[in-house]
Design a protein around this motif. Structure first.
Motif, PDB file in Angstrom:
ATOM      1  N   SER A   1       0.832  -1.198   0.000  1.00  0.00           N
ATOM      2  CA  SER A   1       0.000   0.000   0.000  1.00  0.00           C
ATOM      3  C   SER A   1       0.867   1.249   0.000  1.00  0.00           C
ATOM      4  N   GLY A   2       0.214   2.386  -0.138  1.00  0.00           N
ATOM      5  CA  GLY A   2       0.927   3.666  -0.156  1.00  0.00           C
ATOM      6  C   GLY A   2       0.234   4.637  -1.082  1.00  0.00           C
ATOM      7  N   LEU A   3       0.653   5.888  -1.029  1.00  0.00           N
ATOM      8  CA  LEU A   3       0.076   6.916  -1.894  1.00  0.00           C
ATOM      9  C   LEU A   3       0.290   6.592  -3.360  1.00  0.00           C
ATOM     10  N   SER A   4      -0.558   7.164  -4.227  1.00  0.00           N
ATOM     11  CA  SER A   4      -0.363   7.031  -5.669  1.00  0.00           C
ATOM     12  C   SER A   4       0.982   7.656  -6.029  1.00  0.00           C
TER      13      SER A   4
ATOM     14  N   GLY B   1       6.199   4.837   1.195  1.00  0.00           N
ATOM     15  CA  GLY B   1       5.927   6.279   1.308  1.00  0.00           C
ATOM     16  C   GLY B   1       7.171   7.029   1.729  1.00  0.00           C
ATOM     17  N   PRO B   2       7.034   8.096   2.534  1.00  0.00           N
ATOM     18  CA  PRO B   2       5.763   8.568   3.112  1.00  0.00           C
ATOM     19  C   PRO B   2       4.895   9.317   2.106  1.00  0.00           C
ATOM     20  N   GLY B   3       5.529   9.961   1.098  1.00  0.00           N
ATOM     21  CA  GLY B   3       4.769  10.720   0.120  1.00  0.00           C
ATOM     22  C   GLY B   3       4.805  10.030  -1.235  1.00  0.00           C
ATOM     23  N   ALA B   4       4.680  10.833  -2.297  1.00  0.00           N
ATOM     24  CA  ALA B   4       4.682  10.297  -3.662  1.00  0.00           C
ATOM     25  C   ALA B   4       5.883  10.826  -4.413  1.00  0.00           C
ATOM     26  N   GLY B   5       6.268  10.124  -5.500  1.00  0.00           N
ATOM     27  CA  GLY B   5       7.386  10.584  -6.324  1.00  0.00           C
ATOM     28  C   GLY B   5       8.671  10.684  -5.530  1.00  0.00           C
TER      29      GLY B   5
ATOM     30  N   SER C   1       2.960   5.870   9.219  1.00  0.00           N
ATOM     31  CA  SER C   1       2.265   5.203   8.110  1.00  0.00           C
ATOM     32  C   SER C   1       0.868   5.792   7.928  1.00  0.00           C
ATOM     33  N   LEU C   2       0.654   6.462   6.798  1.00  0.00           N
ATOM     34  CA  LEU C   2      -0.679   7.004   6.495  1.00  0.00           C
ATOM     35  C   LEU C   2      -1.709   5.878   6.394  1.00  0.00           C
ATOM     36  N   THR C   3      -1.298   4.763   5.773  1.00  0.00           N
ATOM     37  CA  THR C   3      -2.214   3.620   5.643  1.00  0.00           C
ATOM     38  C   THR C   3      -2.626   3.118   7.020  1.00  0.00           C
TER      39      THR C   3
ATOM     40  N   SER D   1     -14.179  29.248 -14.427  1.00  0.00           N
ATOM     41  CA  SER D   1     -15.437  28.532 -14.223  1.00  0.00           C
ATOM     42  C   SER D   1     -16.624  29.454 -14.457  1.00  0.00           C
ATOM     43  N   THR D   2     -17.635  28.926 -15.158  1.00  0.00           N
ATOM     44  CA  THR D   2     -18.859  29.702 -15.398  1.00  0.00           C
ATOM     45  C   THR D   2     -19.892  29.422 -14.311  1.00  0.00           C
ATOM     46  N   GLY D   3     -19.631  28.376 -13.518  1.00  0.00           N
ATOM     47  CA  GLY D   3     -20.602  27.992 -12.497  1.00  0.00           C
ATOM     48  C   GLY D   3     -21.775  27.211 -13.054  1.00  0.00           C
ATOM     49  N   LYS D   4     -21.756  26.913 -14.373  1.00  0.00           N
ATOM     50  CA  LYS D   4     -22.853  26.138 -14.987  1.00  0.00           C
ATOM     51  C   LYS D   4     -22.304  24.946 -15.766  1.00  0.00           C
ATOM     52  N   THR D   5     -21.111  24.467 -15.328  1.00  0.00           N
ATOM     53  CA  THR D   5     -20.469  23.348 -16.016  1.00  0.00           C
ATOM     54  C   THR D   5     -20.869  22.030 -15.353  1.00  0.00           C
ATOM     55  N   LEU D   6     -21.053  21.002 -16.187  1.00  0.00           N
ATOM     56  CA  LEU D   6     -21.330  19.658 -15.677  1.00  0.00           C
ATOM     57  C   LEU D   6     -20.080  18.804 -15.879  1.00  0.00           C
ATOM     58  N   TYR D   7     -19.557  18.255 -14.788  1.00  0.00           N
ATOM     59  CA  TYR D   7     -18.380  17.390 -14.847  1.00  0.00           C
ATOM     60  C   TYR D   7     -18.825  15.938 -14.654  1.00  0.00           C
ATOM     61  N   ILE D   8     -18.327  15.061 -15.535  1.00  0.00           N
ATOM     62  CA  ILE D   8     -18.666  13.640 -15.456  1.00  0.00           C
ATOM     63  C   ILE D   8     -17.391  12.846 -15.202  1.00  0.00           C
ATOM     64  N   LEU D   9     -17.401  12.015 -14.161  1.00  0.00           N
ATOM     65  CA  LEU D   9     -16.234  11.210 -13.823  1.00  0.00           C
ATOM     66  C   LEU D   9     -16.662   9.758 -13.615  1.00  0.00           C
ATOM     67  N   ASP D  10     -15.817   8.839 -14.064  1.00  0.00           N
ATOM     68  CA  ASP D  10     -16.094   7.404 -13.923  1.00  0.00           C
ATOM     69  C   ASP D  10     -15.041   6.788 -13.008  1.00  0.00           C
ATOM     70  N   GLU D  11     -15.408   6.553 -11.776  1.00  0.00           N
ATOM     71  CA  GLU D  11     -14.523   5.971 -10.758  1.00  0.00           C
ATOM     72  C   GLU D  11     -13.161   6.673 -10.679  1.00  0.00           C
ATOM     73  N   PRO D  12     -13.143   7.948 -10.331  1.00  0.00           N
ATOM     74  CA  PRO D  12     -11.871   8.679 -10.270  1.00  0.00           C
ATOM     75  C   PRO D  12     -10.963   8.232  -9.136  1.00  0.00           C
ATOM     76  N   THR D  13     -11.473   7.444  -8.183  1.00  0.00           N
ATOM     77  CA  THR D  13     -10.636   7.001  -7.057  1.00  0.00           C
ATOM     78  C   THR D  13      -9.776   5.803  -7.428  1.00  0.00           C
ATOM     79  N   THR D  14      -9.888   5.312  -8.665  1.00  0.00           N
ATOM     80  CA  THR D  14      -9.071   4.187  -9.109  1.00  0.00           C
ATOM     81  C   THR D  14      -7.587   4.501  -8.893  1.00  0.00           C
ATOM     82  N   GLY D  15      -6.895   3.623  -8.173  1.00  0.00           N
ATOM     83  CA  GLY D  15      -5.455   3.795  -7.961  1.00  0.00           C
ATOM     84  C   GLY D  15      -5.102   4.809  -6.903  1.00  0.00           C
ATOM     85  N   LEU D  16      -6.089   5.278  -6.135  1.00  0.00           N
ATOM     86  CA  LEU D  16      -5.818   6.321  -5.146  1.00  0.00           C
ATOM     87  C   LEU D  16      -5.867   5.787  -3.715  1.00  0.00           C
ATOM     88  N   HIS D  17      -4.905   6.231  -2.933  1.00  0.00           N
ATOM     89  CA  HIS D  17      -4.826   5.926  -1.508  1.00  0.00           C
ATOM     90  C   HIS D  17      -5.873   6.750  -0.761  1.00  0.00           C
TER      91      HIS D  17
END
Length: 970
Positions: A44-47, A583-587, A608-610, A868-884
């Motif tokens: 485990s660990g950060l992306s 870890g402790p961080g990324a990169g 350990s963050l995990t 940002s116009t404040g009238k934008t629609l954002y669509i995301l499909d499982e953005p947490t994939t691969g994220l700690h």
């Protein structure tokens, strides 16, 4: 003596542990760690912390390399070789099998059935016990030897009265006098002609304009103990007369006035229909393969689809005339098109200003299909003004002319442009999407052909195979085949894929689904003593199905395998026998082993963050209040695509909405196949194909839609994050504006490694030179001219604050944000990359080295950097994939920031911590595949959790526990 003791010690350690010393691959910082063998180990660990570098680039790479080194150099030239990872020592390695997320099956010929090899067993099953039918009339066709035919007839029992017929003519026009005379000469006295029994001595006159069927009566016999010889002679005579075909009329007693009826039984020595004359090839496995010319549909070559001209794209608006652009395929400003269609209009009796809807039926027919009898005459004046050409020819019609232009296109790019603009993929009209030739589709087992069987889900296929009724002979032939099919289907069920159909294209699978398919295949192999390395197998899996996946992993472990999993899922982390936290961080901030031990031991490591997230010291707070939205909605009505059952739902705007549900419940179909294409086509003028639905209303309440998926941000090693977000252009312009650049006349292109001028031409801006080594791996050496700096010396002489352009590309985003803090338009974009947790990535890092989650966050940062116009629609499909856990927290802060500005976010997600953050949940299900496709519940997380027992919402059941034990914002 001491050496012997040392060796024994080493061997005892090897039997219990995998020992890694001095691993330095990528960002790993000379780490050493011991991993117990035959255990479930989670890394485990950060992306970006170095998990994959340890698991795949060190452990797996060395395991594979050692195996390949054991082969001969001759074998290695075909298999390829692998680089030795940068590590001092690895002891205790087992043979390694890697099961990654990456799906490489973009080939339209790859299906779930072919990837899992179940389809291969289906093909064998149908070839061995399949029942062939005529593809035209549906009559069953059996291939039998003469002895088999006789044995079958004798099996009807003593006393059965039979009439043996030889069908010499089947449905052919003519008087057939010679056939009748030849039968008489051969000693036959009766025949059945067009269903009526006649004496051949009688005068028989047939209408030569009608089709006739003539069947010679060879013998009439009752079965007795001693009748085999006579029966054999009669059957043989009939087979010879009718070219391998015989019909037997069997008298069956009943309650009718006659007391019996005659049952017609057809026998054949070859696979051919007696009525239609269609031959069915010998049943072989290749006959059922759509990847083999022997079995594939001849029209679509086994794809099931064809690229066809789309009438709606060719004539989008028939209220326009040719001059107004009614036919976009033909540019009305082109002199050639003007002169050609001027002649067409004149010949057809209309003008180029006539709206196409006002044409008469005959004029439309002429325009689209042409007429060989009408010769057009026209003069084409060349645009250069130098002369003219005169033509006299008939008009072949728009359809034929477009096809000709497509075939004669001067280049592939022009042909592709035509296909994209004016053609659409449509179902093959020959096989109707079933991929196989008609003869293959006519073969059935249990009443279904092979494609009908593939259309069933895994769970339905198991039920079909279990209930399959076979003869004793068929059971003996198919016992091993059916055993293998059952085993593989069961493995797919056990890894949570029971909703998939075997006909589904492999390219439509998510990374997690593709990985679990490979996992199911490995379970089937039953290997022991192997090191399995998996990359986040829980991706795309609902919490309900997670336990089944974990049971699969522990099953592999209990077979005495070492199972190493790179994972972020809390349930998997808690189930692990051993955790290694990187870890402790990324990169550059990662690459160290922070903790190594049992989950309980890791929880006690404060660094350990995990461990701290598992312990509960760190957590993602649940919002105190849910947003109500701006009172406006986008309403989706009557969605019937794939397994969705006429679904209608309202999405509240100005909120963070989560679409949830078990795998295969229809989430991606609703969002990605229907909702996004329609909204994008309306607002962004795109041309995506949208799934079947009635309507989508309320789109006017937003001004743009952004789809942030996990596809790569670049396809070449030269692509990098800063070019994608557009900040590198600003950096190059900055360097071009420096006094040294102006004095030398350098423009911004001088500081690009993709074009000639400023780059090093020895390595063409790559910084390294590739040397091919035949069967050894390619060697990458640093360019000896620029020494890896990518640019020539004159370009590198230009410096800003003491740093040249190469130094800037080697900076991390975090360093570059500080370096350019005085230049707002550069620092603002770099800060947005930092804000989504990508501060550890180098500016010049190749896009191909980024994970799916990192690529998605680069896209997210790009959108954040825009006003940002404040009238934008954002669509995301499982953005947490691969994220700690910690990465998810950062991502959610960004998402909530977008919504706070008045925008709307719609996200597909399984992560319970993220779902608990949502303002509104749309839960699909209740199950996957055919058992899904309905709206189970909608509302806030609290509302869905409260009602789960009455609605049957699995999401509600699990979110209830998360809300109960979670921490609320203060």
């Amino acid at each position: 003596m001491s050496n012997i003791i040392d060796n024994k010690t080493i061997h005892s350690v090897q039997g219990e542990k995998i020992v890694i010393q001095g691993a330095r691959e990528h960002n790993l910082k000379n780490i050493s760690v011991e991993i117990p063998r035959h255990k479930l180990v989670v890394i485990s660990g950060l992306s970006g912390s170095g998990k994959s570098s340890l698991a795949f680039d060190t452990l797996f790479a060395e395991g594979q390399r050692r195996y390949m080194e054991s082969l001969s150099s001759y074998a290695r030239q075909f298999l390829g070789s692998m680089d030795k990872p940068d590590v001092d020592l690895i002891e205790g390695l087992s043979p390694a099998i890697s099961i990654e997320q990456k799906t490489t099956h973009n080939n339209p010929r790859s299906t779930v059935g072919t990837v899992t090899e179940i389809y291969d067993y289906y093909r064998l099953l149908f070839a061995r016990i399949g029942h062939a039918h005529c593809p035209n009339c549906g009559r069953e066709i059996k291939e039998q030897s003469e002895d088999q035919i006789i044995d079958t007839i004798l099996g009807w029992g003593e006393g059965t009265r039979l009439t043996i017929l030889a069908p010499v003519i089947r449905g052919k026009k003519g008087e057939h006098q010679k056939i009748i005379e030849d039968a008489q000469k051969s000693g036959f006295v009766r025949a059945r002609i067009d269903g009526l029994m006649v004496e051949l001595d009688d005068t028989i006159k047939l209408d030569k304009q009608k089709k006739h069927t003539i069947e010679i009566v060879v013998d009439r016999i009752a079965i007795k103990d001693d009748s085999r010889k006579r029966l054999a002679e009669s059957v043989e005579a009939a087979l010879q007369a009718a070219n391998g075909v015989v019909i037997v009329l069997r008298r069956v007693n009943d309650d009718s006035e006659k007391g019996y009826h005659e049952e017609e039984v057809f026998f054949s020595q070859k696979n051919a229909c007696p009525d239609c004359g269609i031959s069915v090839p010998e049943l072989q496995p290749r006959l059922f393969s759509f990847n083999n010319p022997f079995g594939a549909c001849p029209e679509c070559t086994g794809i099931g689809e064809k690229m066809e001209w789309d009438a709606k794209k060719i004539l989008p608006d028939d209220s326009l005339s040719f001059n107004e652009g009614a036919l976009p395929f033909y540019n009305p400003d082109s002199e050639w098109n003007k002169s050609l269609f001027g002649a067409v209009a004149e010949t057809g009796g209309f003008t180029l200003d006539t709206p196409l809807k006002d044409l008469s039926e005959s004029q439309r027919e002429f325009l689209w299909k042409g007429d060989d009898t009408k010769i057009m005459h026209w003069i084409y004046r060349k645009q250069s003004g130098e002369g003219f050409s005169e033509y006299k020819r008939p008009w072949i019609g728009i359809w034929a002319d477009m096809k000709r232009r497509h075939n004669e296109a001067w280049g592939e790019s022009q042909r592709v442009r035509m296909e994209e603009r004016f053609m659409s993929v449509s179902e093959c009209t020959c096989c109707h999407g079933k991929r196989l030739r008609p003869e293959s589709l006519g073969v059935t087992v249990g009443g279904k052909n092979i494609i009908d069987l593939c259309a069933l889900s895994v769970i339905e296929s198991l039920d079909f195979i279990e209930k399959l009724e076979l003869t004793e002979t068929e059971k003996l032939i198919s016992v091993q085949i059916i055993k293998e099919i059952k085993a593989r289907l069961t493995f797919l069920k056990n890894v949570g894929l029971d909703y998939l159909t075997l006909e589904r294209s492999a390219g439509t699978l998510s990374g997690g689904e593709a990985q679990r398919i490979r996992l199911a295949t490995q379970i089937g192999s039953g290997l022991t003593g192997v090191m399995y390395i998996l990359d986040e197998p829980s991706i795309g899996l609902h919490q309900r199905d997670n336990e089944r996946l974990i049971d699969t992993l522990t099953y592999l472990r209990d077979l005495k395998n070492t199972v190493i999993v790179v994972e972020h899922d809390e349930q998997t982390l808690r189930t692990a026998d051993w955790l290694v936290d990187i870890g402790p961080g990324a990169g550059v901030h990662g690459g160290n082993v922070i903790a190594s031990g049992t989950p309980a031991q890791v929880m006690e490591v404060s660094e350990s963050l995990t461990g701290q997230y598992l312990k509960g010291t760190l957590f993602m707070p649940i919002p105190k209040e849910r947003r109500k939205g701006n009172g406006k909605f986008i309403s989706i009505k009557g969605v019937r695509e794939h397994n969705l059952k006429n679904v209608s739902v309202d999405i509240p705007l100005g909120t963070f909405t989560c679409i949830t549900g078990v795998s295969g419940s229809g989430k991606s179909t609703l969002l990605s196949d229907v909702f996004y294409p329609v909204v994008s086509n309306t607002l962004m003028k795109t041309d995506y194909k949208a799934g079947e639905h009635d309507s989508i209303e309320g789109i006017e309440n937003i001004d743009k839609v952004i789809n942030i998926d996990q596809s790569p941000i670049g396809r070449t090693p030269r692509s990098n994050p800063v070019t994608y977000v557009g900040v590198f252009d600003s950096i190059r312009e900055l360097y071009a504006s420096l006094p040294d650049s102006k004095a030398r006349g350098y423009k911004s292109g001088r500081f690009s490694f993709n074009v000639k001028g400023g780059r090093c031409e020895n390595c063409q801006g790559a910084g390294t030179i590739t040397i091919e080594m035949n069967f050894l791996p390619d060697v990458f050496i640093q360019c000896d001219v620029c020494h890896g700096h990518r640019f020539n010396q004159e370009t590198l002489d230009v410096r800003y604050k003491g740093k040249n352009i190469s130094d800037v590309l080697n900076m991390t985003i975090e360093e570059a944000a500080d370096f350019f803090n005085a230049i707002p338009h550069i620092s603002r974009k770099l800060e947005t990359l930092k804000s989504v947790g990508l501060g550890y990535i180098q500016l010049g890092q190749s896009a191909l080295t980024l994970s799916g989650g990192e690529a998605q966050r680069v896209k997210l940062a790009t959108e954040l950097a825009r006003p940002s116009t404040g009238k934008t629609l954002y669509i995301l499909d499982e953005p947490t994939t691969g994220l700690h856990f910690a990465d998810v927290k950062v991502l959610m802060e960004v998402i909530q920031r977008l919504v706070d500005k008045g925008n709307s976010v719609v996200m597909i997600e399984h992560n319970l911590d993220v779902i608990a953050q949502a303002d509104y949940i749309i839960d699909l299900g209740p199950d996957g595949g055919n058992k899904g496709g309905t709206i189970v519940d909608t509302g806030t997380p609290e509302e869905v959790a409260k009602r789960w027992q009455e609605t049957g919402s699995y999401t509600g059941k699990f979110i209830e526990d998360t809300l109960k034990h979670g921490h609320r914002e203060e």
